[in-house]
Write a protein that holds these residues in place. Structure first.
Motif, PDB file in Angstrom:
ATOM      1  N   ASN A  32       0.820  -1.201   0.000  1.00 28.19           N
ATOM      2  CA  ASN A  32       0.000   0.000   0.000  1.00 28.19           C
ATOM      3  C   ASN A  32       0.862   1.263   0.000  1.00 28.19           C
ATOM      4  OD1 ASN A  32      -1.540   2.128   1.964  1.00 28.19           O
ATOM      5  ND2 ASN A  32      -2.944   1.105   0.567  1.00 28.19           N
ATOM      6  N   LEU A  33       1.928   1.268   0.813  1.00 28.45           N
ATOM      7  CA  LEU A  33       2.802   2.447   0.872  1.00 28.45           C
ATOM      8  C   LEU A  33       3.535   2.664  -0.448  1.00 28.45           C
ATOM      9  CD1 LEU A  33       4.441   2.158   4.416  1.00 28.45           C
ATOM     10  CD2 LEU A  33       2.826   3.900   3.637  1.00 28.45           C
ATOM     11  N   LEU A  34       3.943   1.553  -1.056  1.00 31.47           N
ATOM     12  CA  LEU A  34       4.700   1.654  -2.316  1.00 31.47           C
ATOM     13  C   LEU A  34       3.781   1.795  -3.529  1.00 31.47           C
ATOM     14  CD1 LEU A  34       7.362  -1.150  -1.611  1.00 31.47           C
ATOM     15  CD2 LEU A  34       7.742   1.327  -1.557  1.00 31.47           C
ATOM     16  N   LYS A  35       2.488   1.730  -3.259  1.00 27.86           N
ATOM     17  CA  LYS A  35       1.472   1.811  -4.321  1.00 27.86           C
ATOM     18  C   LYS A  35       1.681   0.758  -5.408  1.00 27.86           C
ATOM     19  CE  LYS A  35       0.239   6.649  -3.689  1.00 27.86           C
ATOM     20  NZ  LYS A  35       1.115   7.000  -2.539  1.00 27.86           N
ATOM     21  N   ILE A  36       1.961  -0.462  -4.953  1.00 29.43           N
ATOM     22  CA  ILE A  36       2.069  -1.577  -5.896  1.00 29.43           C
ATOM     23  C   ILE A  36       1.188  -2.724  -5.377  1.00 29.43           C
ATOM     24  CG2 ILE A  36       4.404  -1.036  -6.692  1.00 29.43           C
ATOM     25  CD1 ILE A  36       5.461  -3.192  -4.794  1.00 29.43           C
ATOM     26  N   LYS A  37       1.015  -3.759  -6.187  1.00 33.42           N
ATOM     27  CA  LYS A  37       0.233  -4.913  -5.738  1.00 33.42           C
ATOM     28  C   LYS A  37       1.083  -5.774  -4.802  1.00 33.42           C
ATOM     29  CE  LYS A  37      -3.034  -5.586  -9.486  1.00 33.42           C
ATOM     30  NZ  LYS A  37      -2.462  -5.083 -10.764  1.00 33.42           N
ATOM     31  N   LYS A  38       0.399  -6.486  -3.900  1.00 30.71           N
ATOM     32  CA  LYS A  38       1.084  -7.342  -2.936  1.00 30.71           C
ATOM     33  C   LYS A  38       2.009  -8.332  -3.655  1.00 30.71           C
ATOM     34  CE  LYS A  38      -1.311 -10.111  -0.145  1.00 30.71           C
ATOM     35  NZ  LYS A  38      -2.650 -10.317  -0.556  1.00 30.71           N
ATOM     36  N   GLU A  39       1.539  -8.854  -4.774  1.00 29.85           N
ATOM     37  CA  GLU A  39       2.292  -9.854  -5.535  1.00 29.85           C
ATOM     38  C   GLU A  39       3.585  -9.261  -6.112  1.00 29.85           C
ATOM     39  OE1 GLU A  39      -0.969  -9.097  -6.033  1.00 29.85           O
ATOM     40  OE2 GLU A  39      -1.661 -10.762  -4.800  1.00 29.85           O
ATOM     41  N   GLU A  40       3.569  -7.970  -6.348  1.00 26.55           N
ATOM     42  CA  GLU A  40       4.745  -7.334  -6.957  1.00 26.55           C
ATOM     43  C   GLU A  40       5.902  -7.168  -5.971  1.00 26.55           C
ATOM     44  OE1 GLU A  40       3.863  -3.908  -9.693  1.00 26.55           O
ATOM     45  OE2 GLU A  40       1.832  -4.395  -9.075  1.00 26.55           O
ATOM     46  N   LEU A  41       5.612  -7.370  -4.679  1.00 28.75           N
ATOM     47  CA  LEU A  41       6.686  -7.245  -3.689  1.00 28.75           C
ATOM     48  C   LEU A  41       7.756  -8.298  -3.927  1.00 28.75           C
ATOM     49  CD1 LEU A  41       4.582  -6.665  -0.460  1.00 28.75           C
ATOM     50  CD2 LEU A  41       6.131  -5.012  -1.519  1.00 28.75           C
ATOM     51  N   THR A  42       7.342  -9.487  -4.337  1.00 35.52           N
ATOM     52  CA  THR A  42       8.276 -10.592  -4.525  1.00 35.52           C
ATOM     53  C   THR A  42       9.300 -10.277  -5.613  1.00 35.52           C
ATOM     54  OG1 THR A  42       6.295 -11.865  -4.178  1.00 35.52           O
ATOM     55  CG2 THR A  42       8.299 -13.118  -4.594  1.00 35.52           C
ATOM     56  N   ILE A  43       8.832  -9.745  -6.744  1.00 37.65           N
ATOM     57  CA  ILE A  43       9.797  -9.432  -7.808  1.00 37.65           C
ATOM     58  C   ILE A  43      10.703  -8.271  -7.419  1.00 37.65           C
ATOM     59  CG2 ILE A  43       9.381 -10.189 -10.201  1.00 37.65           C
ATOM     60  CD1 ILE A  43       7.021  -8.265 -10.290  1.00 37.65           C
ATOM     61  N   ASN A  44      10.238  -7.463  -6.480  1.00 39.75           N
ATOM     62  CA  ASN A  44      11.050  -6.315  -6.055  1.00 39.75           C
ATOM     63  C   ASN A  44      11.784  -6.557  -4.736  1.00 39.75           C
ATOM     64  OD1 ASN A  44      10.421  -4.322  -8.154  1.00 39.75           O
ATOM     65  ND2 ASN A  44       8.336  -4.556  -7.404  1.00 39.75           N
ATOM     66  N   SER A  45      11.821  -7.817  -4.306  1.00 38.15           N
ATOM     67  CA  SER A  45      12.268  -8.101  -2.933  1.00 38.15           C
ATOM     68  C   SER A  45      13.705  -7.654  -2.650  1.00 38.15           C
ATOM     69  CB  SER A  45      12.100  -9.585  -2.617  1.00 38.15           C
ATOM     70  OG  SER A  45      12.961 -10.329  -3.456  1.00 38.15           O
ATOM     71  N   GLU A  46      14.547  -7.599  -3.692  1.00 39.33           N
ATOM     72  CA  GLU A  46      15.956  -7.215  -3.478  1.00 39.33           C
ATOM     73  C   GLU A  46      16.157  -5.704  -3.572  1.00 39.33           C
ATOM     74  OE1 GLU A  46      18.566  -9.269  -2.575  1.00 39.33           O
ATOM     75  OE2 GLU A  46      16.864 -10.625  -2.247  1.00 39.33           O
ATOM     76  N   LYS A  47      15.112  -4.996  -3.907  1.00 41.49           N
ATOM     77  CA  LYS A  47      15.250  -3.526  -4.048  1.00 41.49           C
ATOM     78  C   LYS A  47      15.389  -2.863  -2.686  1.00 41.49           C
ATOM     79  CE  LYS A  47      13.347  -2.300  -8.458  1.00 41.49           C
ATOM     80  NZ  LYS A  47      12.029  -2.379  -9.059  1.00 41.49           N
TER      81      LYS A  47
END
Ligand code: GLN
Length: 277
Positions: A32-47
């Protein structure tokens, strides 16, 4: 700190405070804070998570660890497969209340006129219109601020939001006319129990059912009769231990017949239906 590390840390904090669904909650808040979907956290996990974002995230996580509803932070709660806007002015809609909606849908007929008393975020009224049979809905609440939220939800979630009429009214005070169904999830928590964990952040006015929790059932049982068409029905949500007390009040009134009780998914008594005599 990387996104994945932040989530792991958040989960630890929540688990240490016995918050359920720690993983989902941690991801929901960060997405919610990053304004992305929950599922998108995984692909961005190393960011890398910016310092400012980290601060905001853990401020929120600490609130949730203290029992603050995550739904107030993300301003959203799923109910009947719709996402309702919520804030501190309204109770967070509960999954249990979907039973109330489903039972109402089962007994409602084409073009019924339905009154939803104590509508709060509008979750019940809006669901009835979304899934119902061309009904005309009147939704009332004592709180102007709750009604603003309900209207906002109606506009967001319905294409036929004009079929809902919102009314500011303390129970039946400003209600006029007769209805086929009166549905309500009124405040029903015993006053002494409200301060308990997880209810302390929600509006007392939406929870406080008086000393014995039954104040609003007394009003509904006394008055609904005058606002029901012949064979009109009342459908109310109750606390898991209130079946006997509420049924006794209904019987004692001598105004209704065909009292039925329905259970929720956890096998708790949750909904009472009764018909105008
Ligand atoms: N079901 C809510 C709870 O137990 C209370 C709802 C209400 O008072 N209407 O937290």
């Amino acid at each position: 700190m990387k996104i994945q590390e932040a989530i792991v840390k958040a989960v630890k904090i929540l688990k240490a405070n016995k918050i359920e669904e720690a993983w989902i909650v941690s991801k929901m808040l960060l997405a919610n804070l990053l304004k992305i979907k929950k599922e998108e956290l995984t692909i961005n996990s190393e960011k890398e998570l910016e310092q400012k974002m980290q601060e905001e995230y853990f401020k929120g996580i600490c609130k949730v660890a203290n029992g603050y509803p995550i739904q107030y932070l993300i301003h959203s709660k799923e109910f009947m497969k719709m996402s309702f806007y919520v804030d501190e002015e309204v109770l967070v809609p509960r999954a249990d209340t979907e039973i109330l909606v489903e039972e109402t849908l089962k007994i409602s007929k084409e073009k019924d006129k339905i009154l939803d008393l104590c509508t709060g975020s509008g979750a019940i009224a809006i669901s009835l219109l979304k899934y119902g049979k061309n009904c005309k809905i009147f939704a009332s609440d004592i709180s102007e601020k709750a009604l603003e939220i309900a209207e906002r939800n109606a506009k967001k979630l319905l294409d036929n939001s004009h079929s809902i009429t919102f009314l500011q009214s303390n129970m039946f005070e400003k209600i006029e006319g007769k209805f086929d169904l009166i549905v309500s999830n009124p405040p029903y928590i015993r006053r002494a129990e409200i301060e308990k964990y997880s209810l302390k952040y929600e509006p007392k006015i939406a929870l406080d059912g008086g000393e014995d929790g039954l104040d609003f059932y007394r009003i509904i049982i006394n008055e609904a009769y005058n606002y029901l068409n012949e064979n009109g029905k009342v459908i109310i949500e109750i606390g898991f231990d209130q079946k006997n007390d509420v049924e006794k009040l209904i019987e004692k009134s001598n105004k209704y017949t065909k009292i039925q009780c329905k259970k929720d998914l956890y096998e708790n008594d949750r909904v009472i239906i009764f018909e105008r005599r």
